[in-house]
Design a protein around this motif. Structure first.
Motif, PDB file in Angstrom:
ATOM      1  N   LEU A 156      -1.571   6.062  15.975  1.00  0.00           N
ATOM      2  CA  LEU A 156      -1.468   7.235  15.634  1.00  0.00           C
ATOM      3  C   LEU A 156      -0.400   7.589  14.896  1.00  0.00           C
ATOM      4  CD1 LEU A 156      -3.279   9.205  18.659  1.00  0.00           C
ATOM      5  CD2 LEU A 156      -4.235   8.637  16.510  1.00  0.00           C
ATOM      6  N   THR A 157       0.760   7.308  15.583  1.00  0.00           N
ATOM      7  CA  THR A 157       2.145   7.669  14.650  1.00  0.00           C
ATOM      8  C   THR A 157       1.974   6.824  13.538  1.00  0.00           C
ATOM      9  OG1 THR A 157       3.202   8.066  16.916  1.00  0.00           O
ATOM     10  CG2 THR A 157       4.474   7.921  14.983  1.00  0.00           C
ATOM     11  N   LEU A 158       1.942   5.528  13.678  1.00  0.00           N
ATOM     12  CA  LEU A 158       2.021   4.667  12.411  1.00  0.00           C
ATOM     13  C   LEU A 158       0.953   5.319  11.088  1.00  0.00           C
ATOM     14  CD1 LEU A 158       2.245   1.216  13.923  1.00  0.00           C
ATOM     15  CD2 LEU A 158       3.810   2.421  12.603  1.00  0.00           C
ATOM     16  N   GLY A 159      -0.206   5.770  11.873  1.00  0.00           N
ATOM     17  CA  GLY A 159      -1.114   6.389  10.705  1.00  0.00           C
ATOM     18  C   GLY A 159      -0.656   7.500  10.025  1.00  0.00           C
ATOM     19  N   GLU A 160       0.407   8.212  10.738  1.00  0.00           N
ATOM     20  CA  GLU A 160       1.126   9.467  10.109  1.00  0.00           C
ATOM     21  C   GLU A 160       2.201   8.919   9.134  1.00  0.00           C
ATOM     22  OE1 GLU A 160       2.064  11.786  13.149  1.00  0.00           O
ATOM     23  OE2 GLU A 160       0.104  12.523  13.888  1.00  0.00           O
ATOM     24  N   LEU A 161       2.902   7.859   9.584  1.00  0.00           N
ATOM     25  CA  LEU A 161       4.058   7.577   8.742  1.00  0.00           C
ATOM     26  C   LEU A 161       3.758   6.605   7.410  1.00  0.00           C
ATOM     27  CD1 LEU A 161       6.507   6.186  11.845  1.00  0.00           C
ATOM     28  CD2 LEU A 161       6.310   8.711  10.616  1.00  0.00           C
ATOM     29  N   ALA A 162       2.809   5.685   7.605  1.00  0.00           N
ATOM     30  CA  ALA A 162       2.516   4.713   6.671  1.00  0.00           C
ATOM     31  C   ALA A 162       2.379   5.596   5.241  1.00  0.00           C
ATOM     32  CB  ALA A 162       1.301   3.754   6.887  1.00  0.00           C
ATOM     33  N   PRO A 163       1.382   6.446   5.148  1.00  0.00           N
ATOM     34  CA  PRO A 163       0.973   7.282   3.880  1.00  0.00           C
ATOM     35  C   PRO A 163       2.386   8.013   3.328  1.00  0.00           C
ATOM     36  CG  PRO A 163      -0.557   7.690   5.412  1.00  0.00           C
ATOM     37  CD  PRO A 163       0.671   6.956   6.122  1.00  0.00           C
ATOM     38  N   ARG A 164       3.389   8.306   3.921  1.00  0.00           N
ATOM     39  CA  ARG A 164       4.631   8.871   3.469  1.00  0.00           C
ATOM     40  C   ARG A 164       5.356   7.817   2.567  1.00  0.00           C
ATOM     41  NH1 ARG A 164       7.072  11.983   8.613  1.00  0.00           N
ATOM     42  NH2 ARG A 164       8.409  12.550   7.164  1.00  0.00           N
ATOM     43  N   ARG A 167       3.655   6.342  -0.545  1.00  0.00           N
ATOM     44  CA  ARG A 167       3.708   7.325  -1.977  1.00  0.00           C
ATOM     45  C   ARG A 167       4.823   6.481  -3.103  1.00  0.00           C
ATOM     46  NH1 ARG A 167       5.232  12.578   1.539  1.00  0.00           N
ATOM     47  NH2 ARG A 167       3.253  12.863   2.505  1.00  0.00           N
ATOM     48  N   HIS A 168       5.446   5.742  -2.332  1.00  0.00           N
ATOM     49  CA  HIS A 168       6.631   5.113  -3.336  1.00  0.00           C
ATOM     50  C   HIS A 168       6.214   3.799  -3.882  1.00  0.00           C
ATOM     51  CE1 HIS A 168       9.649   8.096  -2.040  1.00  0.00           C
ATOM     52  NE2 HIS A 168       9.216   8.049  -0.957  1.00  0.00           N
ATOM     53  N   GLY A 169       5.055   3.298  -3.457  1.00  0.00           N
ATOM     54  CA  GLY A 169       4.503   2.284  -4.057  1.00  0.00           C
ATOM     55  C   GLY A 169       3.687   1.376  -3.162  1.00  0.00           C
ATOM     56  N   PRO A 170       3.181  -0.047  -3.330  1.00  0.00           N
ATOM     57  CA  PRO A 170       2.175  -0.584  -2.787  1.00  0.00           C
ATOM     58  C   PRO A 170       3.044  -0.964  -1.288  1.00  0.00           C
ATOM     59  CG  PRO A 170       2.267  -1.779  -4.988  1.00  0.00           C
ATOM     60  CD  PRO A 170       3.361  -0.570  -4.853  1.00  0.00           C
ATOM     61  N   PHE A 171       2.398  -0.902  -0.150  1.00  0.00           N
ATOM     62  CA  PHE A 171       2.878  -0.723   1.240  1.00  0.00           C
ATOM     63  C   PHE A 171       1.981  -1.535   2.236  1.00  0.00           C
ATOM     64  CE2 PHE A 171       4.491   1.281   5.308  1.00  0.00           C
ATOM     65  CZ  PHE A 171       5.818   0.547   5.214  1.00  0.00           C
ATOM     66  N   ASN A 172       1.672  -2.831   1.806  1.00  0.00           N
ATOM     67  CA  ASN A 172       1.239  -3.677   2.703  1.00  0.00           C
ATOM     68  C   ASN A 172       2.048  -4.125   3.758  1.00  0.00           C
ATOM     69  OD1 ASN A 172      -1.662  -4.079   1.064  1.00  0.00           O
ATOM     70  ND2 ASN A 172       0.172  -4.907  -0.321  1.00  0.00           N
ATOM     71  N   PHE A 173       1.706  -4.261   5.002  1.00  0.00           N
ATOM     72  CA  PHE A 173       2.914  -4.583   5.996  1.00  0.00           C
ATOM     73  C   PHE A 173       2.157  -4.995   7.472  1.00  0.00           C
ATOM     74  CE2 PHE A 173       2.475   0.127   7.318  1.00  0.00           C
ATOM     75  CZ  PHE A 173       2.418  -0.198   8.848  1.00  0.00           C
ATOM     76  N   ASN A 233     -14.297 -21.820   4.054  1.00  0.00           N
ATOM     77  CA  ASN A 233     -15.564 -21.938   4.733  1.00  0.00           C
ATOM     78  C   ASN A 233     -15.652 -20.876   6.135  1.00  0.00           C
ATOM     79  OD1 ASN A 233     -13.870 -23.500   6.158  1.00  0.00           O
ATOM     80  ND2 ASN A 233     -15.108 -24.826   6.900  1.00  0.00           N
ATOM     81  N   GLU A 234     -14.735 -19.908   6.221  1.00  0.00           N
ATOM     82  CA  GLU A 234     -14.586 -18.826   6.970  1.00  0.00           C
ATOM     83  C   GLU A 234     -14.911 -17.387   6.455  1.00  0.00           C
ATOM     84  OE1 GLU A 234     -12.047 -19.529  10.861  1.00  0.00           O
ATOM     85  OE2 GLU A 234     -10.697 -19.852   8.940  1.00  0.00           O
ATOM     86  N   GLU A 235     -15.628 -16.389   7.262  1.00  0.00           N
ATOM     87  CA  GLU A 235     -15.689 -15.211   6.597  1.00  0.00           C
ATOM     88  C   GLU A 235     -14.727 -14.064   6.801  1.00  0.00           C
ATOM     89  OE1 GLU A 235     -19.617 -13.749   8.119  1.00  0.00           O
ATOM     90  OE2 GLU A 235     -20.770 -15.671   7.531  1.00  0.00           O
ATOM     91  N   TRP A 236     -13.860 -14.245   5.801  1.00  0.00           N
ATOM     92  CA  TRP A 236     -12.722 -13.256   5.858  1.00  0.00           C
ATOM     93  C   TRP A 236     -13.155 -11.893   5.378  1.00  0.00           C
ATOM     94  CZ3 TRP A 236      -7.865 -14.742   7.237  1.00  0.00           C
ATOM     95  CH2 TRP A 236      -7.481 -16.213   7.506  1.00  0.00           C
ATOM     96  N   VAL A 237     -12.768 -10.766   5.980  1.00  0.00           N
ATOM     97  CA  VAL A 237     -12.946  -9.441   5.659  1.00  0.00           C
ATOM     98  C   VAL A 237     -11.931  -8.899   5.032  1.00  0.00           C
ATOM     99  CG1 VAL A 237     -13.487  -7.140   6.669  1.00  0.00           C
ATOM    100  CG2 VAL A 237     -14.490  -9.311   7.863  1.00  0.00           C
ATOM    101  N   GLN A 238     -12.159  -8.161   3.909  1.00  0.00           N
ATOM    102  CA  GLN A 238     -11.005  -7.587   3.099  1.00  0.00           C
ATOM    103  C   GLN A 238     -10.867  -6.077   3.693  1.00  0.00           C
ATOM    104  OE1 GLN A 238     -11.737  -7.615  -0.984  1.00  0.00           O
ATOM    105  NE2 GLN A 238      -9.631  -7.217  -1.561  1.00  0.00           N
ATOM    106  N   MET A 239      -9.596  -5.730   3.880  1.00  0.00           N
ATOM    107  CA  MET A 239      -9.275  -4.531   4.325  1.00  0.00           C
ATOM    108  C   MET A 239      -9.244  -3.606   3.274  1.00  0.00           C
ATOM    109  SD  MET A 239      -6.334  -5.199   6.998  1.00  0.00           S
ATOM    110  CE  MET A 239      -6.004  -3.442   7.438  1.00  0.00           C
ATOM    111  N   GLN A 240      -9.308  -2.341   3.328  1.00  0.00           N
ATOM    112  CA  GLN A 240      -9.240  -1.307   2.340  1.00  0.00           C
ATOM    113  C   GLN A 240      -8.123  -0.509   1.870  1.00  0.00           C
ATOM    114  OE1 GLN A 240     -12.289  -1.178   0.116  1.00  0.00           O
ATOM    115  NE2 GLN A 240     -12.875  -2.886   1.464  1.00  0.00           N
ATOM    116  N   PRO A 241      -7.767  -0.336   0.821  1.00  0.00           N
ATOM    117  CA  PRO A 241      -6.341   0.641   0.422  1.00  0.00           C
ATOM    118  C   PRO A 241      -6.453   1.744   1.312  1.00  0.00           C
ATOM    119  CG  PRO A 241      -7.526  -0.226  -1.626  1.00  0.00           C
ATOM    120  CD  PRO A 241      -8.313  -0.347  -0.578  1.00  0.00           C
ATOM    121  N   GLY A 242      -5.210   1.900   2.130  1.00  0.00           N
ATOM    122  CA  GLY A 242      -5.176   2.958   2.815  1.00  0.00           C
ATOM    123  C   GLY A 242      -5.454   2.505   4.407  1.00  0.00           C
ATOM    124  N   GLU A 243      -6.106   1.439   4.624  1.00  0.00           N
ATOM    125  CA  GLU A 243      -6.632   1.201   5.871  1.00  0.00           C
ATOM    126  C   GLU A 243      -5.619   0.595   6.742  1.00  0.00           C
ATOM    127  OE1 GLU A 243      -9.877  -1.705   8.092  1.00  0.00           O
ATOM    128  OE2 GLU A 243      -9.671  -1.867   6.009  1.00  0.00           O
TER     129      GLU A 243
END
Length: 263
Positions: A156-164, A167-173, A233-243
């Protein structure tokens, strides 16, 4: 940009197969040649390896490919420098201590004008935007919780912090404390969950395959998160932006609904 690799399991497992393919992207099958690193949780301990040489040429990376270190949570990174020189102190993943345990973080992206105010407990050693982001996350977790929170509370806390930060650029982590693996997608992240009945897998970046059924039990579960699929040959699932997803015991879950409403 950089490349991320994470593994979360319900029983200690080695990452040699996935890392063998992943390391080739550090200068051989891709141009990410500005250093690399990997961290393995073992109980409350941590094995941490970094090198400023390209992963495809690094003797340390070759050691990791041959040495089957078993862990329930692994975070690895191959660097393409955008901020900060090519140097050991700028190699991911970064490690900090909070509440008497290790935390490991790796980032793919480029954060512009991200200069948060940091107190003395969490300061970057190197000069990357990624380490600044990690220090700020650690600081905000420390401010938000009096002690080690549950995985659900942390999510829950990370879900609040990540969007902040995003805002400054791509944030895959990727982030782990040894109990779970958190993955946040801004542009590209994929995951696969390997479980019974285990199948045969073929690497994309190296002429190597493995039959997982020969070395696993029916109860084993392994989740792998990566910037771009490692196998063909594996079924990789792509995550969505902001997920934001959290992986525990080899299985993933979305950010809780109440956290999505607050973002």
């Amino acid at each position: 940009m950089c490349q991320l690799l994470g593994m979360n399991c319900n029983t200690p497992t080695d990452v040699t197969f996935s890392f063998t393919g992943f390391a080739q992207r550090g200068g051989r099958t891709d141009h990410h040649a500005d250093g690399w690193g990997i961290a393995f949780f073992e109980g409350r301990g941590l094995r941490h390896f970094v090198d400023h040489q390209p992963a495809s040429q690094s003797p340390v990376a070759q050691l990791i490919q041959r040495y089957p270190i078993r862990s329930r949570n692994v975070v690895a990174h191959i660097r393409k420098a955008t901020q900060g020189e090519v140097a050991l102190e700028n190699c991911h993943p970064f490690v900090r201590e909070l509440w008497g345990r290790y935390w490991v973080f790796a980032h793919n992206g480029d954060l512009k004008d991200f200069e948060p105010r940091l107190h003395a407990n969490f300061r970057p050693v190197g000069s990357t935007d990624s380490e600044r982001a990690f220090c700020w996350i650690m600081q905000e977790l420390w401010k938000s919780h009096a002690g080690v929170p549950s995985v659900a509370e942390l999510t829950l806390t990370l879900g609040e912090l990540a969007p902040r930060i995003a805002r400054h650029g791509p944030f895959n982590f990727l982030l782990s404390n040894g109990d779970a693996l958190w993955a946040h997608c801004a542009t590209n992240l994929f995951h696969v969950e390997r479980r019974h009945p285990f199948a045969h897998a073929q690497l994309k970046d190296e002429d190597l395959s493995v039959d997982f059924s020969r070395n696993t039990s029916p109860d084993d579960r392994v989740a792998v998160v990566v910037t771009s699929p490692l196998t063909v040959n594996e079924e990789w699932v792509q995550m969505q932006p902001g997920e934001l997803r959290v992986f525990v015991d080899g299985a993933g879950a979305d950010l809780p609904a109440q956290a999505r409403r607050s973002v």
